[in-house]
Design an enzyme around this catalytic site. Structure first.
Site, PDB file in Angstrom:
ATOM      1  N   ASP A 138      -9.663 -14.060  -1.737  1.00  0.00           N
ATOM      2  CA  ASP A 138      -9.201 -12.687  -1.910  1.00  0.00           C
ATOM      3  C   ASP A 138      -7.722 -12.700  -2.288  1.00  0.00           C
ATOM      4  OD1 ASP A 138      -9.490  -9.953  -1.981  1.00  0.00           O
ATOM      5  OD2 ASP A 138      -8.954  -9.689   0.126  1.00  0.00           O
ATOM      6  N   TYR A 140      -4.182 -10.491  -3.724  1.00  0.00           N
ATOM      7  CA  TYR A 140      -3.350  -9.395  -3.177  1.00  0.00           C
ATOM      8  C   TYR A 140      -2.473  -8.934  -4.323  1.00  0.00           C
ATOM      9  CZ  TYR A 140      -0.331  -7.406   0.607  1.00  0.00           C
ATOM     10  OH  TYR A 140       0.378  -6.596   1.471  1.00  0.00           O
ATOM     11  N   HIS A 145      -0.207  -1.524  -3.800  1.00  0.00           N
ATOM     12  CA  HIS A 145      -0.769  -1.797  -2.474  1.00  0.00           C
ATOM     13  C   HIS A 145       0.181  -2.651  -1.643  1.00  0.00           C
ATOM     14  CE1 HIS A 145      -3.539  -2.798   0.734  1.00  0.00           C
ATOM     15  NE2 HIS A 145      -3.414  -4.088   0.460  1.00  0.00           N
ATOM     16  N   ARG A 154       7.127  -3.263   7.181  1.00  0.00           N
ATOM     17  CA  ARG A 154       8.379  -4.025   7.157  1.00  0.00           C
ATOM     18  C   ARG A 154       9.542  -3.129   6.774  1.00  0.00           C
ATOM     19  NH1 ARG A 154       4.805  -7.845   5.070  1.00  0.00           N
ATOM     20  NH2 ARG A 154       5.371  -7.213   2.985  1.00  0.00           N
ATOM     21  N   GLU A 211     -11.384  -1.744   1.748  1.00  0.00           N
ATOM     22  CA  GLU A 211     -10.416  -2.039   0.692  1.00  0.00           C
ATOM     23  C   GLU A 211     -11.166  -1.994  -0.630  1.00  0.00           C
ATOM     24  OE1 GLU A 211      -8.312  -5.702   1.638  1.00  0.00           O
ATOM     25  OE2 GLU A 211      -6.879  -4.584   2.865  1.00  0.00           O
ATOM     26  N   GLU A 213     -11.834  -2.953  -4.118  1.00  0.00           N
ATOM     27  CA  GLU A 213     -11.473  -4.107  -4.940  1.00  0.00           C
ATOM     28  C   GLU A 213     -12.533  -4.319  -6.024  1.00  0.00           C
ATOM     29  OE1 GLU A 213     -10.264  -7.681  -2.981  1.00  0.00           O
ATOM     30  OE2 GLU A 213      -9.528  -6.646  -1.183  1.00  0.00           O
ATOM     31  N   ASP A 245     -13.685  -5.018   0.634  1.00  0.00           N
ATOM     32  CA  ASP A 245     -13.186  -6.015   1.584  1.00  0.00           C
ATOM     33  C   ASP A 245     -12.914  -5.315   2.920  1.00  0.00           C
ATOM     34  OD1 ASP A 245     -12.085  -8.260   2.754  1.00  0.00           O
ATOM     35  OD2 ASP A 245     -10.096  -7.883   1.933  1.00  0.00           O
ATOM     36  N   ARG A 249      -8.002  -3.302  10.979  1.00  0.00           N
ATOM     37  CA  ARG A 249      -6.536  -3.370  10.911  1.00  0.00           C
ATOM     38  C   ARG A 249      -5.903  -3.808  12.218  1.00  0.00           C
ATOM     39  NH1 ARG A 249      -6.045  -3.894   5.702  1.00  0.00           N
ATOM     40  NH2 ARG A 249      -6.912  -2.142   4.534  1.00  0.00           N
ATOM     41  N   GLN A 252      -6.536  -7.490  12.689  1.00  0.00           N
ATOM     42  CA  GLN A 252      -5.713  -8.167  11.679  1.00  0.00           C
ATOM     43  C   GLN A 252      -4.235  -8.216  12.103  1.00  0.00           C
ATOM     44  OE1 GLN A 252      -6.045  -6.203   7.865  1.00  0.00           O
ATOM     45  NE2 GLN A 252      -4.673  -7.612   6.830  1.00  0.00           N
ATOM     46  N   TYR A 256      -2.686 -12.079  12.510  1.00  0.00           N
ATOM     47  CA  TYR A 256      -2.387 -12.637  11.182  1.00  0.00           C
ATOM     48  C   TYR A 256      -1.130 -13.503  11.105  1.00  0.00           C
ATOM     49  CZ  TYR A 256       1.381  -9.534   9.493  1.00  0.00           C
ATOM     50  OH  TYR A 256       2.566  -8.895   9.291  1.00  0.00           O
ATOM     51  N   LYS A 265     -11.223  -9.828   8.891  1.00  0.00           N
ATOM     52  CA  LYS A 265     -11.764  -9.681   7.538  1.00  0.00           C
ATOM     53  C   LYS A 265     -13.167 -10.275   7.371  1.00  0.00           C
ATOM     54  CE  LYS A 265      -7.982  -8.348   5.174  1.00  0.00           C
ATOM     55  NZ  LYS A 265      -7.957  -7.242   4.204  1.00  0.00           N
ATOM     56  N   THR A 269     -18.182  -8.499   3.886  1.00  0.00           N
ATOM     57  CA  THR A 269     -17.566  -8.158   2.603  1.00  0.00           C
ATOM     58  C   THR A 269     -18.710  -7.715   1.703  1.00  0.00           C
ATOM     59  OG1 THR A 269     -15.938  -9.924   2.938  1.00  0.00           O
ATOM     60  CG2 THR A 269     -16.126  -9.016   0.710  1.00  0.00           C
ATOM     61  N   THR A 362      -6.790  -5.176  -2.837  1.00  0.00           N
ATOM     62  CA  THR A 362      -6.918  -3.716  -2.833  1.00  0.00           C
ATOM     63  C   THR A 362      -6.262  -3.126  -4.074  1.00  0.00           C
ATOM     64  OG1 THR A 362      -6.736  -3.816  -0.450  1.00  0.00           O
ATOM     65  CG2 THR A 362      -6.486  -1.652  -1.463  1.00  0.00           C
ATOM     66  N   GLU A 376      -3.623   3.328   3.625  1.00  0.00           N
ATOM     67  CA  GLU A 376      -2.644   3.930   2.715  1.00  0.00           C
ATOM     68  C   GLU A 376      -2.922   5.416   2.479  1.00  0.00           C
ATOM     69  OE1 GLU A 376      -3.784   0.425   0.218  1.00  0.00           O
ATOM     70  OE2 GLU A 376      -1.936   0.984  -0.817  1.00  0.00           O
TER      71      GLU A 376
END
Ligand code: CA
Length: 428
Positions: A138, A140, A145, A154, A211, A213, A245, A249, A252, A256, A265, A269, A362, A376
């Protein structure tokens, strides 16, 4: 240059295909299906509201011109054996099927019994996973996204990590839990820990998310130690599907660091069952976003590498009678393209297998209604979505069905992916 076989837009079919069907004569995607009457899994091609049983065409001698094609390429539970026979077999097979269904060709029209055995009503076909998947990766690759997630968790002023504009970031997922559209799953349990909690608990996820995708599926393998030049990736990519996907959350977020996504995850899928060939997608090739930082030579792809694929996500709760659209976006927004993703994947000499699934990451667009996840769309739970049954959502609830759709359209010709639809069951 890859020798794509395209079915010209002017070519019409004698077979009745609804105007809004994803499965036009120009599409003819490949899948694996079975029916109650035909329990042995087999290769099909979608056309309108029907599935073409390729083995019946073979048995009738109508695929005799496809050099190298064997019956066991067609009566099989995955497309892997057909793909291993090479593009000179599967491409010519698809071209021959198009010929048989083109207006003016009366081969099938004249033989009513054969005609009825070749065409299976889509509603009677159980669509299975199209390939045996050795590897699932997968990426990114949507700048929007990655920026949204970076801004939320962050620094809103500096949302991308320093490597993002240089590397198509990805991780190795779990291929055994890839399931076709229509396969429900139970809400996963895992370790959860809110910032204020002193210790984690083991419980059903409270933040189940989708997600949106696309995936590309490889049709040719490489040996260990071999690489794929960024200019040759079209020779290795068979086609594309929709991919959901599924992500927990809260699981995760706690797990992670430092090695990346893991059990948040791998519980499921979902992919759409029809693989739309790269051949069918060629008329919809477009340029992608400008890459603002120069990339290393092994990632320098040439010419238009994005595809104009319209994408939507719909949500239906148990009480709703019809689904509501919650996202609308386009695959062409992706910053990193498939050529770069596959060249990067193979750049260290890892071996690529036939039937591998490579998720795009995503797909989020620039506007709030084009974001490809609940995280999001609802901006970390702060902007709930109202549903017509009077409830609201910030994440996916038990009994909800998430439906993703995708299609290309130009000059009245539609080449679509159908849908990937998945219902979430309560935790076991
Ligand atoms: Ca993903």
């Amino acid at each position: 240059m890859t020798n794509f076989i395209q079915i010209p837009f002017r070519q019409k079919s004698w077979f009745g295909i609804p105007r809004d069907s994803d499965f036009s004569l120009q599409n003819l995607p490949f899948g694996i299906f079975r029916t109650a009457a035909l329990p042995e899994a087999r290769v099909g091609l979608a056309l309108g509201d029907s599935v073409i049983d390729a083995a019946v065409l073979f048995d009738a001698g109508l695929l005799a011109g496809v050099s190298g094609l064997r019956r066991d390429h067609l009566v099989t539970d995955s497309l892997n054996t057909l793909l291993a026979a090479g593009p000179s077999v599967w491409r010519v097979l698809r071209g021959r099927v198009a010929e048989l269904f083109t207006a003016g060709n009366d081969t099938l029209v004249r033989q009513a019994d054969l005609h009825s055995r070749v065409l299976v009503q889509a509603g009677l076909a159980q669509l299975l996973l199209p390939t045996k998947v050795s590897n699932y990766v997968d990426f990114y690759s949507s700048r929007e996204h990655a920026s949204n997630v970076g801004a939320m968790f962050r620094d809103p002023q500096n949302p991308l990590l320093p490597n993002w504009l240089h590397i198509p970031i990805g991780y190795n997922g779990r291929s055994s839990s890839i399931v076709p559209s229509g396969t429900s799953f139970r809400r996963p349990c895992g370790q959860l820990k809110a910032d204020a909690d002193p210790a984690p608990v083991f419980a059903p996820t409270k933040q189940l998310d989708f997600e949106l995708e696309m995936a590309f599926i490889t049709g040719r393998r490489t040996q260990l130690g071999e690489t794929i030049p960024v200019t040759n990736t079209d020779d290795y990519i068979f086609g594309m599907t929709l991919l959901n996907d599924w992500s927990a959350r809260d699981i995760q977020r706690w797990e992670y660091v430092p090695l990346g996504p893991f059990l948040g995850k791998t519980f499921a899928t979902s992919i759409s069952p029809w693989v739309v060939t790269l051949d069918a997608l060629q008329p919809f090739r477009v340029g992608g976003p400008e890459q603002t930082v120069p990339v290393l030579p092994y990632l320098q792809s040439a010419g238009p590498q994005a595809y104009d694929i319209h994408l939507e996500v719909w949500l239906k709760s148990e009480k709703m009678t019809s689904p509501q659209k919650i996202c609308r976006t386009n695959y062409s927004h992706m910053y990193w393209n498939m050529a770069q993703q596959l060249a990067h994947m193979a750049s260290n000499g890892t071996n690529i297998e036939i039937g591998d699934v490579y998720g795009s990451g995503t797909i989020s667009g620039p506007t709030p209604d084009s974001f490809g996840s609940m995280l999001e769309l609802c901006w970390k739970g702060t902007k709930p979505i109202a549903l017509p049954d009077g409830t609201t959502r910030t994440f996916i609830q038990d009994g909800d069905t998430v439906i993703m759709k995708g299609w290309c359209e130009k000059d009245g010709i539609r080449v679509g992916f159908g849908e990937v639809s998945t219902e979430v069951k309560p935790a076991g």
